[in-house]
Design a protein around this motif. Sequence first.
Motif, short mmCIF file in Angstrom:
data_model
loop_
_atom_site.label_atom_id
_atom_site.label_comp_id
_atom_site.label_asym_id
_atom_site.label_seq_id
_atom_site.Cartn_x
_atom_site.Cartn_y
_atom_site.Cartn_z
N LEU A 227 0.83 -1.20 0.00
CA LEU A 227 0.00 0.00 0.00
C LEU A 227 0.87 1.26 0.00
O LEU A 227 0.56 2.25 -0.67
CB LEU A 227 -0.93 0.02 1.20
N VAL A 228 1.98 1.22 0.74
CA VAL A 228 2.90 2.34 0.71
C VAL A 228 3.50 2.50 -0.68
O VAL A 228 3.61 3.60 -1.22
CB VAL A 228 4.02 2.16 1.77
N ALA A 229 3.88 1.36 -1.30
CA ALA A 229 4.44 1.40 -2.65
C ALA A 229 3.42 1.94 -3.65
O ALA A 229 3.76 2.67 -4.58
CB ALA A 229 4.92 0.01 -3.07
N LEU A 230 2.16 1.57 -3.45
CA LEU A 230 1.10 2.06 -4.32
C LEU A 230 1.05 3.59 -4.28
O LEU A 230 0.90 4.25 -5.31
CB LEU A 230 -0.24 1.48 -3.88
N PHE A 231 1.23 4.14 -3.09
CA PHE A 231 1.21 5.59 -2.94
C PHE A 231 2.38 6.24 -3.66
O PHE A 231 2.22 7.24 -4.37
CB PHE A 231 1.25 5.96 -1.45
N ILE A 232 3.59 5.71 -3.51
CA ILE A 232 4.76 6.40 -4.06
C ILE A 232 4.93 6.15 -5.56
O ILE A 232 5.60 6.94 -6.23
CB ILE A 232 6.05 6.05 -3.29
N PHE A 233 4.36 5.07 -6.10
CA PHE A 233 4.42 4.87 -7.54
C PHE A 233 3.29 5.63 -8.25
O PHE A 233 3.36 5.88 -9.45
CB PHE A 233 4.31 3.38 -7.90
N ILE A 396 -7.09 3.87 -1.22
CA ILE A 396 -8.41 3.43 -1.65
C ILE A 396 -8.81 4.11 -2.96
O ILE A 396 -9.21 3.45 -3.93
CB ILE A 396 -9.46 3.72 -0.56
N SER A 397 -8.71 5.41 -3.00
CA SER A 397 -9.13 6.13 -4.21
C SER A 397 -8.20 5.85 -5.39
O SER A 397 -8.66 5.80 -6.54
CB SER A 397 -9.22 7.63 -3.93
N GLY A 439 -8.25 -4.83 -7.08
CA GLY A 439 -9.54 -5.07 -6.45
C GLY A 439 -9.40 -5.78 -5.12
O GLY A 439 -10.07 -5.44 -4.13
N TYR A 440 -8.50 -6.76 -5.07
CA TYR A 440 -8.25 -7.47 -3.82
C TYR A 440 -7.67 -6.54 -2.76
O TYR A 440 -8.11 -6.52 -1.60
CB TYR A 440 -7.30 -8.63 -4.07
N VAL A 441 -6.67 -5.74 -3.15
CA VAL A 441 -6.06 -4.79 -2.23
C VAL A 441 -7.11 -3.80 -1.72
O VAL A 441 -7.13 -3.46 -0.53
CB VAL A 441 -4.91 -4.03 -2.93
N LEU A 442 -7.99 -3.36 -2.60
CA LEU A 442 -9.03 -2.41 -2.23
C LEU A 442 -9.92 -2.96 -1.13
O LEU A 442 -10.19 -2.31 -0.12
CB LEU A 442 -9.86 -2.07 -3.46
N GLU A 445 -7.86 -3.58 2.27
CA GLU A 445 -7.46 -2.35 2.96
C GLU A 445 -8.66 -1.58 3.50
O GLU A 445 -8.56 -0.94 4.55
CB GLU A 445 -6.65 -1.47 2.01
N ALA A 446 -9.78 -1.62 2.80
CA ALA A 446 -10.98 -0.96 3.32
C ALA A 446 -11.38 -1.57 4.66
O ALA A 446 -11.79 -0.87 5.59
CB ALA A 446 -12.12 -1.07 2.32
N GLY A 447 -11.24 -2.89 4.79
CA GLY A 447 -11.53 -3.56 6.06
C GLY A 447 -10.53 -3.19 7.14
O GLY A 447 -10.91 -2.93 8.29
N ASN A 448 -9.24 -3.16 6.77
CA ASN A 448 -8.21 -2.81 7.74
C ASN A 448 -8.38 -1.39 8.28
O ASN A 448 -8.06 -1.10 9.44
CB ASN A 448 -6.82 -2.93 7.10
N MET A 449 -8.88 -0.51 7.44
CA MET A 449 -9.00 0.89 7.83
C MET A 449 -10.04 1.14 8.92
O MET A 449 -10.07 2.20 9.53
CB MET A 449 -9.33 1.76 6.60
#
Length: 521
Positions: A227-233, A396-397, A439-442, A445-449
């Motif tokens: 998720l952090v990598a998703l943000f920085i890429f 998420i977005s 989709g899986y990550v979404l 992570e929505a549950g984790n949040m």
Amino acid sequence: MDGAVHSHEHADIDAEGLVDKGLRKGSVSLVAAVSIGLAATAPAYSLTGALGWGAAASGYQLPIIFLISVIPMFFVALAYKHMTEVAPDSGTVFTWGSMAIGPYTGWIGGWGLFLSSTLAGVGAAEVTVNAVVTVAGLEDPPILLRAAIGAAFILLTTWLVARGAEESSRTTLLLTIVQYGGLIVFALIMVAAVLSGNAAPTAEPFSWEWFNPLAINGYDAMMGGFLVALFIFWGFDASLAMSEESGGNAKQAGRTGVISMTIILVTYVVFAVAALAYAGIDETDPLSLTHPDNIDDVFGSMATAAVGTWGAVVAALIIAVSAFSATMSTVMPTARNLLAMASYKALPKRFASVDEATAAPKVATWAMGLLTLAIYLGLSLTSDSIVADSVYSVGISICVYYIVASLSSVVYFHRTAFASVRTAFGQVILPAIAVVVLGYVLVVEAGNMMDPEYGSGSSVMGVGTVFIVGVLGMALAIPLMLAWRIKAPAFFKGRTLPKQRAHWVRDGAGPSVGDSRSELE
């Protein structure tokens, strides 16, 4: 897949009915477009805000997680490339989702892009505040002063972007050169320190085991780092939103995202390796990436340790430059996304206005800037770590609108792509894999949040700040979309942007039976 079935047909893949929005063609060079994609990812700002949290989640396996995480992102980049080639529109994900899948999907994708860029601007403002505080030598500035600095930063960048793409892109190119030069020099300094034995005493020496996916410490480490990598890429696609203003043709514009992604990957992996070898991940070590005093600003802390007090000032300036260029590079394409939505009557008409002198969508630009300011001020009062909550909530977005972009490619090209192996993979198969992974990550992570301890650990009435900002912010799209559907239904009925897909056309004849662009209406 040899194309024999279609020996007397050719593929009609170019989109039709795209609206001229008044943007100035050729005002952004292809080199500047690539720099916009690089600047939007903000390597210095992204690394200083995310490297510590990524190391805390994934440890020394962060480099391999970067490499694994970029795979679905590269598949998304392929979807962007192919969709830009056939539909070079400033609305990007909104336009593609609307014409390939449907207006509701396109609208939600457009909102996801808007929300992502707004949250990134919030994080950039806080990183800039940290940099200003360091340069000014302020020990513990009051919250009101920090909020004032952040507000001034947001308003300044919004004002500059509103001056037009030509001036903004030149500024972004210069700032990108400065921050990449700074990162290269600092990486060399860290490598030299490691080789001379001056690394943190708790840091482990470099090992190829850092690139071993089997050494990742469990599912949580993988997902947290991803998720952090998703943000920085995230951000490479900013260059593609400028396709209506870029020089060259649509195919050249489509390549800018892939070029940006490749440069970004090399930069992040090299810097992550150097930082891990120099600072380590022992949270009790004052130099460590994961030390509580460093985790939000690892660049500044490592620069101080490596070259002294003046190093912290230089690092702070580079971070400020990075955050500044990143905000400009995200506001530019996102304002054009709002412009496109309004041009197709998916938003109020006032957002479709373009200034005649600068060819810039000033109303859309200021709307985004003011919303960013409002969210920043709100988080200043409720969040224990604006950087952490921005990093985690924006995932998420990002997932939502990247899913829409990738799925648009799958749906748009599914009839014609399988004429060759290259187009089958590039236009359909690999983007489809990206849809499944994101989709899986979404969902996960929505549950984790929901957990108040997720992110910075701050909460409002027992609900985590990350969940409120990320999930509820994305869910807000539904009532807003339905309200506009009631007021102005033309877009949602397909009148302003009809559904269309690539199809086969008989040579010397009209469209093949069953392949009409309008059959889905």
